[in-house]
Design a protein around this motif. Sequence first.
Motif, PDB file in Angstrom:
ATOM      1  N   MET A  96       0.828  -1.259   0.076  1.00 38.68           N
ATOM      2  CA  MET A  96       0.046   0.102   0.175  1.00 38.68           C
ATOM      3  C   MET A  96       0.916   1.358  -0.032  1.00 38.68           C
ATOM      4  O   MET A  96       0.316   2.400  -0.470  1.00 38.68           O
ATOM      5  CB  MET A  96      -0.884  -0.021   1.176  1.00 38.68           C
ATOM      6  N   GLY A  97       2.174   1.071   0.443  1.00 37.95           N
ATOM      7  CA  GLY A  97       3.077   2.163   0.598  1.00 37.95           C
ATOM      8  C   GLY A  97       2.896   3.230   1.629  1.00 37.95           C
ATOM      9  O   GLY A  97       3.579   4.035   1.744  1.00 37.95           O
ATOM     10  N   THR A  98       1.851   3.013   2.467  1.00 34.93           N
ATOM     11  CA  THR A  98       1.550   3.845   4.059  1.00 34.93           C
ATOM     12  C   THR A  98       1.233   2.891   4.815  1.00 34.93           C
ATOM     13  O   THR A  98       0.803   1.805   4.714  1.00 34.93           O
ATOM     14  CB  THR A  98       0.618   4.953   3.451  1.00 34.93           C
ATOM     15  N   PRO A  99       1.620   3.167   6.012  1.00 32.70           N
ATOM     16  CA  PRO A  99       0.986   2.506   7.266  1.00 32.70           C
ATOM     17  C   PRO A  99      -0.083   2.372   7.382  1.00 32.70           C
ATOM     18  O   PRO A  99      -0.704   1.195   7.766  1.00 32.70           O
ATOM     19  CB  PRO A  99       1.797   3.047   8.429  1.00 32.70           C
ATOM     20  N   GLY A 123      -2.462   2.384   4.976  1.00 32.88           N
ATOM     21  CA  GLY A 123      -3.301   1.322   4.060  1.00 32.88           C
ATOM     22  C   GLY A 123      -3.005   0.126   4.269  1.00 32.88           C
ATOM     23  O   GLY A 123      -3.987  -0.992   4.181  1.00 32.88           O
ATOM     24  N   GLY A 124      -1.906  -0.209   4.916  1.00 35.84           N
ATOM     25  CA  GLY A 124      -1.774  -1.387   5.424  1.00 35.84           C
ATOM     26  C   GLY A 124      -2.555  -1.976   6.810  1.00 35.84           C
ATOM     27  O   GLY A 124      -3.035  -3.040   6.951  1.00 35.84           O
ATOM     28  N   LEU A 125      -2.876  -0.977   7.568  1.00 37.47           N
ATOM     29  CA  LEU A 125      -3.542  -1.073   8.718  1.00 37.47           C
ATOM     30  C   LEU A 125      -4.816  -1.500   8.098  1.00 37.47           C
ATOM     31  O   LEU A 125      -5.743  -2.168   8.947  1.00 37.47           O
ATOM     32  CB  LEU A 125      -3.596   0.009   9.694  1.00 37.47           C
ATOM     33  N   ALA A 126      -5.493  -0.753   7.199  1.00 38.42           N
ATOM     34  CA  ALA A 126      -6.779  -0.605   6.715  1.00 38.42           C
ATOM     35  C   ALA A 126      -7.038  -2.352   6.240  1.00 38.42           C
ATOM     36  O   ALA A 126      -8.078  -3.186   6.481  1.00 38.42           O
ATOM     37  CB  ALA A 126      -7.094   0.134   5.624  1.00 38.42           C
ATOM     38  N   LEU A 127      -5.949  -2.730   5.328  1.00 35.83           N
ATOM     39  CA  LEU A 127      -6.229  -4.162   5.052  1.00 35.83           C
ATOM     40  C   LEU A 127      -5.932  -5.175   6.081  1.00 35.83           C
ATOM     41  O   LEU A 127      -6.623  -6.314   6.042  1.00 35.83           O
ATOM     42  CB  LEU A 127      -5.069  -4.479   3.872  1.00 35.83           C
ATOM     43  N   THR A 128      -5.165  -4.945   6.841  1.00 37.77           N
ATOM     44  CA  THR A 128      -5.096  -5.754   8.280  1.00 37.77           C
ATOM     45  C   THR A 128      -6.108  -5.876   9.075  1.00 37.77           C
ATOM     46  O   THR A 128      -6.794  -6.931   9.457  1.00 37.77           O
ATOM     47  CB  THR A 128      -3.917  -5.471   9.010  1.00 37.77           C
ATOM     48  N   PHE A 129      -6.875  -4.569   9.195  1.00 40.81           N
ATOM     49  CA  PHE A 129      -8.438  -4.725   9.991  1.00 40.81           C
ATOM     50  C   PHE A 129      -9.362  -5.566   9.198  1.00 40.81           C
ATOM     51  O   PHE A 129      -9.949  -6.213   9.859  1.00 40.81           O
ATOM     52  CB  PHE A 129      -8.692  -3.298   9.801  1.00 40.81           C
TER      53      PHE A 129
END
Length: 278
Positions: free
Chosen positions: A61-64, A66-72
């Motif tokens: 995602m290039g940003t923390p 974005g990564g957090l959203a997918l992990t959620f």
Amino acid sequence: MAEECESPTVKLPKAISLCVPVGGIAGLFFIIPICATMPALTDILSAPVGQALPYIFGVVMGTPGGGLALTFLVLVITLFCSISITVAASRCTWAFARDRAIPVSRLWSRVDETHGTPIWALALTTAVQMLLGLINLGSSSAFLAFVSVGVMALAVTYAIPVVISMYHGRREVDQAAWHMPMMLGWVCNCIAVLWIAFEVVLFSMPTVLPVTEVSMNYAIVVFVGIMAMSGIWYAVYAHKGMFCHLICYCPAWLSWRRVLTSAVLVYRGPPESDGLHL
């Protein structure tokens, strides 16, 4: 759970047979994008706090954020899966307690009259899950062993009825309300048994080489230990406590007479369920 759905003799085997193809196809939509976009393997192995999936999402995602959203999203799916697994496990626990196959069966077989559910069995299942989660705080090797045993034990429970059915020539299955064609059924049964045998060996292997006391996979030790304790419990007590619910037809009375070998509170599921209980 069979007692809680309508027409379980048809709908349950149909749902079970669709789990693998539907789950496999749906899983491809998750696995293929990850494999196509994942960073270098060396970077993943050195991910912060050893969490590979959140690291991959963050890099892709290039940003923390974005990564957090997918992990959620993954965590939400995991939550719903955990709820369904807990419910199913609690019903299995209740079924064993109803047949007096586990210790303190009188307590775990109780059904709450207000909610109509086996709350005590649900509480036991939840407590055991929480205790198993605490093992990871003390030893990651022990936690890995219990996780692996969960997969192995579940697979073996699938294999046991399949092997018994094959041993008897699939006679009972071929006469069921829903069944596969004879040759297709044999092929599926053989593949299932071979895959489960491979799966048990696979999950017994260590994760890294060379093997040390810390990296050793103790799953097979735990599995054999649980099987041994279960066998001892059955030989000592459980086989004496098992009982069945029988329904006998007496022509002289022209009525159905229920014969119970023991008085228990039986959880029957919703009224519209035709259930598998007798």
